[in-house]
Design an enzyme around this catalytic site. Sequence first.
Site, PDB file in Angstrom:
ATOM      1  N   LYS A   1      -3.812 -17.220   6.709  1.00 40.51           N
ATOM      2  CA  LYS A   1      -3.706 -16.054   5.827  1.00 40.51           C
ATOM      3  C   LYS A   1      -3.147 -16.473   4.468  1.00 40.51           C
ATOM      4  O   LYS A   1      -2.054 -17.016   4.374  1.00 40.51           O
ATOM      5  CB  LYS A   1      -2.787 -15.003   6.471  1.00 40.51           C
ATOM      6  CG  LYS A   1      -2.453 -13.815   5.558  1.00 40.51           C
ATOM      7  CD  LYS A   1      -1.575 -12.779   6.285  1.00 40.51           C
ATOM      8  CE  LYS A   1      -1.094 -11.677   5.347  1.00 40.51           C
ATOM      9  NZ  LYS A   1      -0.184 -10.710   6.023  1.00 40.51           N
TER      10      LYS A   1
ATOM     11  N   ASP B   1       2.005  -9.664  -1.202  1.00 39.54           N
ATOM     12  CA  ASP B   1       1.696  -8.468  -0.429  1.00 39.54           C
ATOM     13  C   ASP B   1       2.627  -7.331  -0.837  1.00 39.54           C
ATOM     14  O   ASP B   1       3.756  -7.233  -0.356  1.00 39.54           O
ATOM     15  CB  ASP B   1       1.836  -8.770   1.078  1.00 39.54           C
ATOM     16  CG  ASP B   1       1.508  -7.549   1.931  1.00 39.54           C
ATOM     17  OD1 ASP B   1       0.964  -6.566   1.382  1.00 39.54           O
ATOM     18  OD2 ASP B   1       1.783  -7.602   3.151  1.00 39.54           O
TER      19      ASP B   1
ATOM     20  N   LYS C   1       5.055  -1.070  -0.027  1.00 40.48           N
ATOM     21  CA  LYS C   1       6.270  -1.454   0.693  1.00 40.48           C
ATOM     22  C   LYS C   1       7.500  -0.946  -0.055  1.00 40.48           C
ATOM     23  O   LYS C   1       7.453  -0.757  -1.268  1.00 40.48           O
ATOM     24  CB  LYS C   1       6.362  -2.985   0.770  1.00 40.48           C
ATOM     25  CG  LYS C   1       5.383  -3.636   1.727  1.00 40.48           C
ATOM     26  CD  LYS C   1       5.581  -5.138   1.765  1.00 40.48           C
ATOM     27  CE  LYS C   1       4.625  -5.805   2.739  1.00 40.48           C
ATOM     28  NZ  LYS C   1       4.841  -5.401   4.145  1.00 40.48           N
TER      29      LYS C   1
ATOM     30  N   ASP D   1       3.670 -14.527   1.770  1.00 38.87           N
ATOM     31  CA  ASP D   1       2.635 -14.009   2.661  1.00 38.87           C
ATOM     32  C   ASP D   1       1.391 -14.920   2.696  1.00 38.87           C
ATOM     33  O   ASP D   1       0.416 -14.593   3.352  1.00 38.87           O
ATOM     34  CB  ASP D   1       2.271 -12.575   2.266  1.00 38.87           C
ATOM     35  CG  ASP D   1       1.877 -11.730   3.461  1.00 38.87           C
ATOM     36  OD1 ASP D   1       2.217 -12.118   4.599  1.00 38.87           O
ATOM     37  OD2 ASP D   1       1.219 -10.696   3.262  1.00 38.87           O
TER      38      ASP D   1
ATOM     39  N   ASP E   1      -1.258  -1.731   4.172  1.00 35.31           N
ATOM     40  CA  ASP E   1      -0.311  -2.844   4.329  1.00 35.31           C
ATOM     41  C   ASP E   1      -0.669  -3.729   5.531  1.00 35.31           C
ATOM     42  O   ASP E   1      -0.108  -4.807   5.695  1.00 35.31           O
ATOM     43  CB  ASP E   1       1.110  -2.276   4.478  1.00 35.31           C
ATOM     44  CG  ASP E   1       2.173  -3.317   4.189  1.00 35.31           C
ATOM     45  OD1 ASP E   1       1.812  -4.414   3.722  1.00 35.31           O
ATOM     46  OD2 ASP E   1       3.367  -3.019   4.432  1.00 35.31           O
TER      47      ASP E   1
ATOM     48  N   ARG F   1      -4.846  -8.895   8.726  1.00 35.90           N
ATOM     49  CA  ARG F   1      -5.883  -8.918   9.772  1.00 35.90           C
ATOM     50  C   ARG F   1      -7.269  -8.689   9.180  1.00 35.90           C
ATOM     51  O   ARG F   1      -8.266  -9.152   9.728  1.00 35.90           O
ATOM     52  CB  ARG F   1      -5.535  -7.885  10.857  1.00 35.90           C
ATOM     53  CG  ARG F   1      -5.450  -6.479  10.357  1.00 35.90           C
ATOM     54  CD  ARG F   1      -4.698  -5.561  11.324  1.00 35.90           C
ATOM     55  NE  ARG F   1      -3.236  -5.738  11.250  1.00 35.90           N
ATOM     56  CZ  ARG F   1      -2.376  -5.096  12.022  1.00 35.90           C
ATOM     57  NH1 ARG F   1      -2.800  -4.238  12.934  1.00 35.90           N
ATOM     58  NH2 ARG F   1      -1.070  -5.310  11.898  1.00 35.90           N
TER      59      ARG F   1
END
Length: 499
Positions: A268, A273, A280, A291, A350, A354
Site C-alpha cells: 500500500k 491519508d 480523519k 501510510d 477512509d 483496500r
Amino acid sequence: MELKTKSGDPVRQRTACLVVGVYERRRLSDAARAVDTASDGYLSGLLRRGDLEGQVGQTLLLPDVPGVRADRVLLVGLGRERDLNERSYRKAVAQAAQALDSAGAGEATVCLAELPVRGRDLGWRVASAAETLETAGYRFDTFKSQPQPPRRPLRQATLAVPRRADLRRAQPAVTLGQATGRGANLARDLGNTPANVCTPTYLGEQAEALAARFDAVEAEVLGPDAIAEQGMAALRAVADGAQTPPRLVVLHYRGADAAQAPLALVGKGVTFDSGGISIKPSEGMDEMKYDMAGAAAVLGTVHAAAEAGLPLNLAAVVPATENMPDGRATRPGDIIGSRDGQRIEVLNTDAEGRLVLADALSYARDLQPAEVIDMATLTGSAIIGLGHHRHAVMGNAPGLLRDLLQAGDRAGDPGWELPLDEAYDEQLSSPFADVANIGGRPAGTITAGCFLQRFAHGLRWAHLDIAGTAWRSGERKGATGRPVPLLTHFLAGRAGWSP
Ligand code: BES
Ligand code: MN
Ligand code: ZN
C-alpha cells in the site's frame, strides 16, 4: 557500514575496539575470558569491584587493556547466562553499536556471535548481529539544516567467529543480515520522508533509482493514463480527490531462471491519508505520511533481495496515491468499479487502502505469481488487537502463512495469524453493490482482510496488516523498517538459502 567475518584468538586481533560480552554475576563469555587471562585478571578485577553489573545492554569502554592488541575493549552486559535469548542478544549488539558510535573508534571487532543463544545457530547469530549493526545507528536528518552525526561513527566492523570452519557459514549470514538491515533502512528513509516530498511520483523515482543500481532489477511506472487504460477504477477513485497524480509502480527482480514463477509483493502506497471526505480527526494526522509503509517495505525488500543476490524472481506492485478531500473526491455512498470487475460501495472514504490494493492484486494476478504477499497499514484496529509488537497476518494458503510466521519469529519481526471465516466476510455485504468497503466496527482488521481476499481469488495469498508495527510514535518517533526483516528471511527460505 563495511562488514566482514574473521576467526581467531580475540586477544591477537589488531583493532580499534574489541567487543566482548559479560554476563551478570561476574560470568565471562569465552572471548571475555581470553581477554581476562591475557590481561592477568584485569576484567575480573573490574567486575569484582562492581564497575559493571552485566545487565543486558550495559556497556563499559576500557582503553589500554594490558595483554591485548586492541586499542580499546568494550564490555557489553548480557544479563543472566541461562536467560540469554534472541531479544537480549539483539539488545546487547544494538547497545554495543551505539557505544561504538560514541566511542569514536570508527572500526571494531565484535566477539558476540560466539554466544550461545538458545535454539539459534551460528548463522542466525551472525545474520542478526550484522543486521543490528547496520540498523542500530540509523538516523534521519535529511531535513535538518545542521545535522549532528556522531563525530566518528562506526564505519567498519568485523564479526569474529570462534573457528575457521565457521567462516563458510558465517559469510552468507553476514550478506543476508547486512542486506536485511540496509533494506530496512531504505524503508525507514522512505517512511520518514514527509508527504510533500514523498509523493506517488517520488515513489516511482525511487523504484527507478533501485533499477538503476541493480542489473537484476527493472522498474515500470504507470501514470494516470496507463492506470485508466488498465481499468483500475478503484485506485482512480481514491486518486480523484488528490492534486498529485497517482502511480502504479512495478518492479521486477530477476535472480533466477525466467521460467520460474515470481513471488509477488504488493505494498500500500498511500503517501498521505487524510481520510478523504470521511476526514480523519486532526490529532496525530501527520503520522498518516506513514501510510505508504507497505510500499516502503516492498522497495526495501527488493533492495535486500537484489543486494543479497537471492536466487528467485520477484514482482513488486505498489499502488501509489494520496487520499485527499476535494470537489472531485469520491463521496461516501459512491459506487465504484475495479480492475477485477467487482463493484464496490464506498461507505467510508477512509477505508481507501483496500481499494488501491484490490486493483494491485488484480494487476499482480496477471503476472502469474507462485504466491502473493501484500502489506499495508490497513486498519487502526490492528493496533487495538495486537499493539505495536506483532503484524496481523491473514491469508488463504496455510503453508504460506506458516512460513511467513516462522520467518517473522526468526527475524525478530513477528506476526500473528487472524482468521478469515465466511461469517466475517458477510459483514461486507452491500444492498446496492457487490461489496461494501467497510464491515462495521467489530473485527475491523479481519473484515479488511476479507475484502482483500475477495480480490485474491485464485491466488496463493497472504496479507500483513502493519498498522501497529511500521512506525513508532512519541519520543522515538520514526519508521521501523518492518516487515522487511520478516520478508527477507522468508524469501531467503524460499530461495533455499537458510544460513
Ligand atoms: N491508514 C489507515 C489505517 C491506520 C490508522 C493505520 C491509524 C495506522 C494508524 C486506513 O486507511 C484507515 O483509515 N482505516 C480505517 C478503516 C475504517 C474506516 C473501516 C480505520 O482503521 O479507522
Ligand atoms: Mn484511511
Ligand atoms: Zn490509509
